[in-house]
Design a protein around this motif. Sequence first.
Motif, PDB file in Angstrom:
ATOM      1  N   PHE A  24      -3.735   1.376  -3.649  1.00 52.44           N
ATOM      2  CA  PHE A  24      -3.799  -0.032  -3.247  1.00 52.44           C
ATOM      3  C   PHE A  24      -3.622  -0.938  -4.455  1.00 52.44           C
ATOM      4  CE2 PHE A  24      -4.354   1.448   0.702  1.00 52.44           C
ATOM      5  CZ  PHE A  24      -5.561   1.341   1.378  1.00 52.44           C
ATOM      6  N   TYR A  27       0.875  -1.169   0.000  1.00 53.97           N
ATOM      7  CA  TYR A  27       0.000   0.000   0.000  1.00 53.97           C
ATOM      8  C   TYR A  27       0.920   1.229   0.000  1.00 53.97           C
ATOM      9  CZ  TYR A  27      -3.718  -3.190   1.550  1.00 53.97           C
ATOM     10  OH  TYR A  27      -4.625  -4.204   1.667  1.00 53.97           O
ATOM     11  N   ALA A  37      -8.279  -0.486   5.022  1.00 50.14           N
ATOM     12  CA  ALA A  37      -7.023  -0.644   5.740  1.00 50.14           C
ATOM     13  C   ALA A  37      -5.988   0.336   5.228  1.00 50.14           C
ATOM     14  CB  ALA A  37      -6.507  -2.067   5.563  1.00 50.14           C
ATOM     15  N   GLY A  38      -5.171   0.819   6.141  1.00 49.19           N
ATOM     16  CA  GLY A  38      -4.035   1.625   5.757  1.00 49.19           C
ATOM     17  C   GLY A  38      -4.168   3.099   6.015  1.00 49.19           C
ATOM     18  N   GLU A  39      -5.362   3.663   5.902  1.00 36.70           N
ATOM     19  CA  GLU A  39      -5.470   5.096   6.097  1.00 36.70           C
ATOM     20  C   GLU A  39      -5.455   5.418   7.576  1.00 36.70           C
ATOM     21  OE1 GLU A  39      -8.751   7.010   4.210  1.00 36.70           O
ATOM     22  OE2 GLU A  39      -8.331   8.947   5.151  1.00 36.70           O
ATOM     23  N   LEU A  40      -4.488   6.192   7.990  1.00 42.65           N
ATOM     24  CA  LEU A  40      -4.370   6.614   9.377  1.00 42.65           C
ATOM     25  C   LEU A  40      -4.962   8.008   9.555  1.00 42.65           C
ATOM     26  CD1 LEU A  40      -0.694   5.502  10.143  1.00 42.65           C
ATOM     27  CD2 LEU A  40      -2.806   4.255  10.584  1.00 42.65           C
ATOM     28  N   ALA A  87      -8.417   0.159  15.634  1.00 38.76           N
ATOM     29  CA  ALA A  87      -6.965   0.226  15.748  1.00 38.76           C
ATOM     30  C   ALA A  87      -6.492   1.626  16.147  1.00 38.76           C
ATOM     31  CB  ALA A  87      -6.315  -0.164  14.416  1.00 38.76           C
ATOM     32  N   SER A 106       0.128  -3.140   5.421  1.00 39.32           N
ATOM     33  CA  SER A 106      -1.109  -2.894   6.150  1.00 39.32           C
ATOM     34  C   SER A 106      -0.919  -1.644   6.993  1.00 39.32           C
ATOM     35  CB  SER A 106      -1.446  -4.077   7.067  1.00 39.32           C
ATOM     36  OG  SER A 106      -0.544  -4.110   8.161  1.00 39.32           O
ATOM     37  N   SER A 107      -1.970  -1.234   7.630  1.00 40.26           N
ATOM     38  CA  SER A 107      -1.883  -0.041   8.480  1.00 40.26           C
ATOM     39  C   SER A 107      -0.992  -0.271   9.690  1.00 40.26           C
ATOM     40  CB  SER A 107      -3.279   0.375   8.925  1.00 40.26           C
ATOM     41  OG  SER A 107      -4.024  -0.745   9.339  1.00 40.26           O
ATOM     42  N   TYR A 108      -0.720  -1.523  10.051  1.00 36.95           N
ATOM     43  CA  TYR A 108       0.086  -1.802  11.236  1.00 36.95           C
ATOM     44  C   TYR A 108       1.571  -1.784  10.935  1.00 36.95           C
ATOM     45  CZ  TYR A 108      -4.503  -3.862  11.980  1.00 36.95           C
ATOM     46  OH  TYR A 108      -5.844  -4.078  12.019  1.00 36.95           O
ATOM     47  N   LEU A 142      -4.038  12.687   5.227  1.00 39.09           N
ATOM     48  CA  LEU A 142      -3.864  11.878   4.033  1.00 39.09           C
ATOM     49  C   LEU A 142      -4.164  12.698   2.793  1.00 39.09           C
ATOM     50  CD1 LEU A 142      -3.394   8.977   2.885  1.00 39.09           C
ATOM     51  CD2 LEU A 142      -5.898   8.740   2.887  1.00 39.09           C
ATOM     52  N   SER A 195      -7.185   3.876  12.952  1.00 43.08           N
ATOM     53  CA  SER A 195      -7.608   3.413  11.633  1.00 43.08           C
ATOM     54  C   SER A 195      -8.617   2.285  11.791  1.00 43.08           C
ATOM     55  CB  SER A 195      -6.413   2.917  10.811  1.00 43.08           C
ATOM     56  OG  SER A 195      -5.982   1.648  11.261  1.00 43.08           O
ATOM     57  N   ARG A 196      -9.320   2.002  10.705  1.00 41.54           N
ATOM     58  CA  ARG A 196     -10.100   0.778  10.668  1.00 41.54           C
ATOM     59  C   ARG A 196      -9.119  -0.381  10.587  1.00 41.54           C
ATOM     60  NH1 ARG A 196     -12.357   4.039   6.725  1.00 41.54           N
ATOM     61  NH2 ARG A 196     -14.389   4.928   7.246  1.00 41.54           N
ATOM     62  N   THR A 197      -9.544  -1.543  10.999  1.00 37.90           N
ATOM     63  CA  THR A 197      -8.704  -2.712  10.828  1.00 37.90           C
ATOM     64  C   THR A 197      -8.946  -3.309   9.446  1.00 37.90           C
ATOM     65  OG1 THR A 197     -10.412  -4.096  11.818  1.00 37.90           O
ATOM     66  CG2 THR A 197      -8.693  -3.274  13.267  1.00 37.90           C
ATOM     67  N   ASP A 198      -8.036  -4.179   9.034  1.00 34.98           N
ATOM     68  CA  ASP A 198      -8.136  -4.759   7.704  1.00 34.98           C
ATOM     69  C   ASP A 198      -9.474  -5.466   7.497  1.00 34.98           C
ATOM     70  OD1 ASP A 198      -4.651  -5.765   7.211  1.00 34.98           O
ATOM     71  OD2 ASP A 198      -5.642  -3.829   7.384  1.00 34.98           O
ATOM     72  N   PHE A 240       1.142   5.605   0.249  1.00 38.88           N
ATOM     73  CA  PHE A 240       0.426   6.770   0.742  1.00 38.88           C
ATOM     74  C   PHE A 240       1.296   8.018   0.637  1.00 38.88           C
ATOM     75  CE2 PHE A 240      -2.822   4.285   2.932  1.00 38.88           C
ATOM     76  CZ  PHE A 240      -2.166   3.094   3.170  1.00 38.88           C
ATOM     77  N   LEU A 289       3.285   0.294   8.486  1.00 36.93           N
ATOM     78  CA  LEU A 289       3.693   1.362   7.588  1.00 36.93           C
ATOM     79  C   LEU A 289       5.105   1.831   7.895  1.00 36.93           C
ATOM     80  CD1 LEU A 289       0.622   3.726   7.142  1.00 36.93           C
ATOM     81  CD2 LEU A 289       1.482   1.972   5.597  1.00 36.93           C
ATOM     82  N   TYR A 292       1.159  11.702   2.803  1.00 33.75           N
ATOM     83  CA  TYR A 292       0.552  12.503   3.861  1.00 33.75           C
ATOM     84  C   TYR A 292       1.199  13.885   3.867  1.00 33.75           C
ATOM     85  CZ  TYR A 292      -1.635   8.435   6.120  1.00 33.75           C
ATOM     86  OH  TYR A 292      -2.415   7.345   6.408  1.00 33.75           O
TER      87      TYR A 292
END
Lengths: 112, 116
Positions: free
Chosen positions: A51, A32, B102-105, B31, A96-98, A46, B94-97, A34, A100, A36
Amino acid sequence: AQSVTQPDIHITVSEGASLELRCNYSYGATPYLFWYVQSPGQGLQLLLKYFSGDTLVQGIKGFEAEFKRSQSSFNLRKPSVHWSDAAEYFCAVGPSSYKLIFGSGTRLLVRP
Amino acid sequence: DGGITQSPKYLFRKEGQNVTLSCEQNLNHDAMYWYRQDPGQGLRLIYYSQIVNDFQKGDIAEGYSVSREKKESFPLTVTSAQKNPTAFYLCASSRTDREGGAGELFFGEGSRLTVL
């Protein structure tokens, strides 16, 4: 090792000129992606994200970015810069968001 | 308006003292995250939590602790064990996957901690 490189620490452009901010990444698969933006003393907002699908992504405030798999790049562009665009810009990549990984940022200065 | 609220915005601490930074969100996100930002560097992940009562260490967790007793809240404690705590701290959610997106903070406005 996974990494994100923003080679330009500072960029100065004149108001009304075009802008391109560079972002290169090292990653095993297509992550992914991004961009910012951060105003001084503020949190990050953002601008756009990629994606999958169309490699040219449109974002807010007139920004766009193009994903180039062959070059592992995700450069941010704007055709005409406004004084209010002066800020710091961060590229981020990850699965994933976790997970980055953020680049070190590019500070944009706008000349009147 | 939905968003993330961090407090205090500025905080001064003497060496050897613990300090707790507050982060509250009303976006109904599962999250939450804490990042540290130093001049000329990108954001570095301290801790993250995907669900209430669970959290994981990020890349620079040493000297920090967190709790996640409520979905809306994710406080960060900077302990005396953190060798260089002066920095700008950002909370995000963020939302979880599994929820999609997912991914947008979404970030708070940050807390600047200075150790005297």
